[in-house]
Design a protein around this motif. Sequence first.
Motif, short mmCIF file in Angstrom:
data_model
loop_
_atom_site.label_atom_id
_atom_site.label_comp_id
_atom_site.label_asym_id
_atom_site.label_seq_id
_atom_site.Cartn_x
_atom_site.Cartn_y
_atom_site.Cartn_z
N GLY A 33 14.28 -13.22 -13.57
CA GLY A 33 13.45 -12.25 -12.88
C GLY A 33 12.40 -11.24 -13.35
O GLY A 33 11.74 -10.48 -12.66
N GLU A 34 11.81 -11.57 -14.72
CA GLU A 34 10.75 -10.77 -15.10
C GLU A 34 9.83 -11.69 -16.10
O GLU A 34 9.99 -12.93 -16.05
CB GLU A 34 11.62 -9.76 -16.08
CG GLU A 34 12.29 -10.15 -17.22
CD GLU A 34 13.06 -9.23 -17.89
OE1 GLU A 34 13.09 -8.91 -19.03
OE2 GLU A 34 13.97 -8.12 -17.20
N SER A 35 8.95 -11.03 -16.54
CA SER A 35 7.95 -11.75 -17.39
C SER A 35 8.37 -11.65 -18.81
O SER A 35 9.24 -10.79 -19.17
CB SER A 35 6.70 -11.10 -17.16
OG SER A 35 6.58 -9.66 -17.66
N ALA A 36 7.59 -12.74 -19.37
CA ALA A 36 8.04 -12.56 -21.06
C ALA A 36 7.52 -11.18 -21.58
O ALA A 36 8.15 -10.79 -22.47
CB ALA A 36 6.98 -13.92 -21.46
N HIS A 37 6.64 -10.64 -21.06
CA HIS A 37 5.92 -9.45 -21.51
C HIS A 37 6.97 -8.35 -21.41
O HIS A 37 7.38 -7.68 -22.40
CB HIS A 37 4.57 -8.84 -20.85
CG HIS A 37 4.04 -7.57 -21.55
ND1 HIS A 37 3.23 -7.47 -22.60
CD2 HIS A 37 4.32 -6.30 -20.86
CE1 HIS A 37 2.98 -6.25 -22.56
NE2 HIS A 37 3.81 -5.66 -21.73
N GLN A 38 7.58 -8.19 -20.24
CA GLN A 38 8.67 -7.35 -19.84
C GLN A 38 9.76 -7.58 -20.91
O GLN A 38 10.52 -6.47 -21.46
CB GLN A 38 9.04 -7.36 -18.52
CG GLN A 38 10.15 -6.21 -17.94
CD GLN A 38 10.42 -6.19 -16.65
OE1 GLN A 38 10.01 -7.11 -15.97
NE2 GLN A 38 11.29 -5.30 -16.03
N PHE A 39 10.31 -8.67 -20.86
CA PHE A 39 11.59 -9.16 -21.83
C PHE A 39 11.21 -8.74 -23.28
O PHE A 39 12.10 -8.14 -23.86
CB PHE A 39 11.78 -10.50 -21.59
CG PHE A 39 13.20 -11.29 -22.49
CD1 PHE A 39 14.17 -10.78 -22.07
CD2 PHE A 39 12.68 -12.22 -23.56
CE1 PHE A 39 15.20 -11.25 -22.73
CE2 PHE A 39 13.70 -12.40 -24.33
CZ PHE A 39 14.97 -12.22 -23.63
N ASN A 59 3.17 -25.01 -29.06
CA ASN A 59 3.18 -24.50 -27.60
C ASN A 59 3.22 -23.02 -27.34
O ASN A 59 3.25 -22.58 -26.30
CB ASN A 59 4.13 -25.24 -26.87
CG ASN A 59 5.82 -24.50 -27.69
OD1 ASN A 59 5.61 -23.77 -28.00
ND2 ASN A 59 6.65 -25.23 -26.83
N SER A 60 2.63 -22.18 -28.41
CA SER A 60 2.63 -20.73 -28.34
C SER A 60 3.81 -20.16 -28.30
O SER A 60 3.73 -18.65 -27.85
CB SER A 60 1.53 -20.40 -27.20
OG SER A 60 0.31 -20.97 -27.55
N GLY A 84 9.29 -16.05 -26.56
CA GLY A 84 8.52 -15.54 -25.65
C GLY A 84 7.26 -15.85 -25.69
O GLY A 84 6.71 -16.07 -26.78
N PHE A 85 6.49 -16.03 -24.75
CA PHE A 85 4.92 -16.11 -24.70
C PHE A 85 4.22 -15.83 -23.30
O PHE A 85 4.96 -16.19 -22.15
CB PHE A 85 4.48 -17.56 -24.93
CG PHE A 85 3.01 -17.66 -24.90
CD1 PHE A 85 2.15 -17.15 -26.08
CD2 PHE A 85 2.36 -18.50 -23.75
CE1 PHE A 85 0.85 -17.21 -25.77
CE2 PHE A 85 0.90 -18.58 -23.58
CZ PHE A 85 0.14 -17.80 -24.81
N GLU A 86 3.24 -15.05 -23.22
CA GLU A 86 2.69 -14.76 -21.85
C GLU A 86 1.27 -14.90 -22.06
O GLU A 86 0.88 -14.42 -23.24
CB GLU A 86 3.13 -13.35 -21.30
CG GLU A 86 2.70 -13.17 -20.15
CD GLU A 86 3.41 -12.14 -19.20
OE1 GLU A 86 2.63 -11.47 -18.41
OE2 GLU A 86 4.41 -11.89 -19.35
N GLN A 87 0.58 -15.83 -21.49
CA GLN A 87 -0.85 -16.01 -21.59
C GLN A 87 -1.71 -14.71 -21.45
O GLN A 87 -1.44 -13.89 -20.70
CB GLN A 87 -1.34 -16.97 -20.62
CG GLN A 87 -2.50 -17.68 -20.81
CD GLN A 87 -2.92 -18.85 -19.89
OE1 GLN A 87 -2.08 -19.38 -19.03
NE2 GLN A 87 -4.26 -19.45 -19.94
N ASP A 88 -2.75 -14.82 -22.46
CA ASP A 88 -3.72 -13.64 -22.56
C ASP A 88 -2.88 -12.08 -22.48
O ASP A 88 -3.46 -11.26 -22.10
CB ASP A 88 -4.37 -13.54 -21.37
CG ASP A 88 -5.38 -14.86 -21.13
OD1 ASP A 88 -6.02 -15.44 -21.84
OD2 ASP A 88 -5.47 -15.42 -19.71
N ASP A 89 -1.80 -12.23 -23.40
CA ASP A 89 -1.22 -10.98 -23.79
C ASP A 89 -1.34 -10.59 -25.09
O ASP A 89 -0.84 -11.69 -25.85
CB ASP A 89 0.37 -10.86 -23.10
CG ASP A 89 1.02 -9.91 -23.20
OD1 ASP A 89 1.12 -8.98 -24.15
OD2 ASP A 89 1.92 -9.67 -22.34
N SER A 103 4.19 -17.86 -18.61
CA SER A 103 4.97 -16.87 -19.18
C SER A 103 6.08 -17.74 -19.37
O SER A 103 6.83 -18.23 -18.45
CB SER A 103 5.23 -15.70 -17.92
OG SER A 103 5.98 -14.92 -18.56
N ALA A 104 7.07 -17.54 -20.36
CA ALA A 104 8.25 -18.02 -20.68
C ALA A 104 8.78 -17.23 -21.78
O ALA A 104 8.12 -16.53 -22.60
CB ALA A 104 7.95 -19.59 -21.27
#
Length: 144
Positions: A33-39, A59-60, A84-89, A103-104
């Motif tokens: 329920g959250e983004s990779a950035h938050q996790f 694969n980033s 984790g990975f979030e594009q443009d983060d 985001s993964a």
Amino acid sequence: MKRSFLLFFAALVAAAAPLASHAAELDEALACGESAHQFIGDLANQQLIDPEPMRVESNSINAFQPARGERLTAFGFTAFAVVGFEQDDPLFKSGKGEPLAKSAYGAVVFGSVEKVQAAVTAAGSAAIVHHVGPHITAIFCKRR
């Protein structure tokens, strides 16, 4: 004899209590329920992981190790890395290939795919379970 066993057991529990306080459960975050950035950001802010990735896949996907003295668990399994990975983060480094997703995030645990899948399913998580190696399994969440 019984009294000495009880005293020994009480001392053992007391000695293990500080170690147990360093365990962090990832189950709630792995409900997807959250983004990779938050996790990853939350784990880094709590100093539960080293904020520098130990590895960046093509694969980033960035792999982070638990901070020294910290123990992470996911659905009852010991996690030896979070990913984790979030594009443009700026929190994440990009690999040389195509990113897995925008985001993964997830955890890599010691446990068979069957046992990990059963625990994830029983918890009602939408996480994907993936075989990595013998008794090594990835649990991850991704957004397209």
